[in-house]
Design a protein around this motif. Structure first.
Motif, PDB file in Angstrom:
ATOM      1  N   UNK A 106       1.127  -1.109   0.125  1.00 20.92           N
ATOM      2  CA  UNK A 106       0.120  -0.138   0.076  1.00 20.92           C
ATOM      3  C   UNK A 106       0.727   1.095   0.339  1.00 20.92           C
ATOM      4  N   UNK A 107       0.610   2.417  -0.996  1.00 22.11           N
ATOM      5  CA  UNK A 107       1.494   3.385  -0.529  1.00 22.11           C
ATOM      6  C   UNK A 107       0.289   4.454  -0.244  1.00 22.11           C
ATOM      7  N   UNK A 108       1.628   4.871   1.174  1.00 24.22           N
ATOM      8  CA  UNK A 108       0.967   6.146   1.774  1.00 24.22           C
ATOM      9  C   UNK A 108       1.931   7.360   2.027  1.00 24.22           C
ATOM     10  N   UNK A 109       2.049   8.401   1.117  1.00 27.89           N
ATOM     11  CA  UNK A 109       2.834   9.322   1.690  1.00 27.89           C
ATOM     12  C   UNK A 109       1.888  10.638   1.944  1.00 27.89           C
ATOM     13  N   UNK A 110       2.213  11.267   2.789  1.00 22.56           N
ATOM     14  CA  UNK A 110       1.830  12.215   3.421  1.00 22.56           C
ATOM     15  C   UNK A 110       1.610  13.377   2.894  1.00 22.56           C
ATOM     16  N   UNK A 111       1.177  15.085   3.466  1.00 26.86           N
ATOM     17  CA  UNK A 111       1.516  16.513   3.507  1.00 26.86           C
ATOM     18  C   UNK A 111       1.580  16.195   5.245  1.00 26.86           C
ATOM     19  N   UNK A 112       2.948  17.212   4.720  1.00 25.26           N
ATOM     20  CA  UNK A 112       2.776  17.860   6.332  1.00 25.26           C
ATOM     21  C   UNK A 112       4.611  17.225   6.218  1.00 25.26           C
ATOM     22  N   UNK A 113       5.106  18.675   7.290  1.00 25.84           N
ATOM     23  CA  UNK A 113       6.414  18.251   7.848  1.00 25.84           C
ATOM     24  C   UNK A 113       6.637  17.226   8.950  1.00 25.84           C
ATOM     25  N   UNK A 114       7.797  16.919  10.176  1.00 22.26           N
ATOM     26  CA  UNK A 114       7.583  16.333  11.483  1.00 22.26           C
ATOM     27  C   UNK A 114       7.011  17.561  12.487  1.00 22.26           C
TER      28      UNK A 114
END
Length: 310
Positions: A117-125
């Motif tokens: 499953x691909x699950x990239x995110x929006x946002x930094x640490x």
């Protein structure tokens, strides 16, 4: 291995995301190339494993690494996650990698009966720490639904955008816009300051206008006080993502003139040796081009991420 969740890759993002999982009550076993970076998570309840293959007994293993080659190495290289006889049921990858590389990895994993499953995110640490990530997934819908409780624990929203590698295209498009926005935000901030508007006043007004966003807000303290050593994302990583964006545009026959110009501006940052510093240092280069010498405003500004970020 008692934990259902394994995790590989504990950079700034990975560490923050693991902490969200642990805080939500999920048991997590973790591996990182530099073990000392993983050890502090033991205080939060994580199990630190010695080898990647120790995570093969987990039901789902999350990966968060820098490049396609890094992901291939931790999965298929010597001592890699799926290099032994025992393999996890699912690999969930949140790295920013190419669509083509992701498709190759999917094919190799599925040939081993390992779901992907691909699950990239929006946002930094900082966004991850505050629990405000957006997580976008692609792959089999049933697999997304299986992973959804864990994804939801790490952010404010998780959503499925389709089959295969579509989440990679989403992430590439997202980070291309990411670059274009910081380029334009730095340009107009220098324009306003050279014309006589104090930098912190201008940025506050943009944040409160129809153009303001979570992104402009969390970059505001850094742009105001020039604290570029508080790194969230480096010019080198941004250049990698801009190149992925330009590659995808070429493959799909889409012209992106604003992104192309931004890519060259970011490349200039990298060429001038800005490495272990935040990409928002672009502001200083824009100011130099305009004959402006910037100094910190020394004004406390909100980043818009107040709340549950312990």
């Amino acid at each position: 291995m008692a934990n259902a969740i394994g995790w590989i890759g504990l950079g700034r993002m990975g560490e923050a995301m693991v902490k969200r999982l642990l805080k939500a009550g999920h048991g997590v076993s973790v591996w990182n190339r530099t073990r000392s970076k993983a050890e502090p998570l033991a205080d939060y309840g994580a199990e630190i494993v010695r080898d990647k293959t120790d995570l093969a007994a987990c039901e789902l293993v999350f990966t968060m690494v820098s490049t396609t080659d890094d992901l291939k190495e931790v999965l298929f290289g010597e001592g890699g996650l799926v290099s032994g006889a025992k393999k996890p049921k699912v690999v969930v990858d949140s790295s920013s990698i190419s669509q083509e590389g992701s498709a190759e990895i999917r094919e190799r994993l599925e040939a081993m009966n390992v779901a992907y499953l691909c699950t990239p995110v929006s946002g930094n640490a900082k966004v991850a720490k505050a629990g405000k990530l957006l997580i976008v997934a692609s792959g089999p819908k049933a697999l997304y639904e299986r992973a959804q409780p864990y994804l939801q624990a790490m952010g404010r929203k998780a959503m499925w955008v389709g089959e295969g590698e579509l989440a990679r295209i989403w992430k590439i498009a997202h980070n291309t816009m990411f670059g274009v926005i910081i380029q334009n935000l730095c340009e107009i901030t220098v324009l306003a300051e050279k014309a006589g508007i104090p930098r912190h006043v201008f940025l506050e007004s943009i944040n409160d206008s129809v153009l303001g966003s979570m992104y402009t807000k969390y970059k505001t303290p850094m742009l105001t006080n020039l604290t570029f050593d508080q790194v969230t994302f480096t010019p080198k990583l941004l250049l990698k993502d801009m190149d992925l964006g330009m590659g995808a545009a070429k493959a799909h026959g889409v012209a992106m003139p604003a992104a192309a110009a931004t890519r060259e501006s970011v490349a200039r940052l990298v060429g001038r040796g800005y490495e272990d510093i935040d990409f928002a240092v672009l502001l200083l280069e824009m100011a130099k081009d305009a004959g402006v010498e910037l100094k910190p405003d020394n004004v406390k500004m909100t980043d818009g991420l107040e709340g549950d970020n312990k």
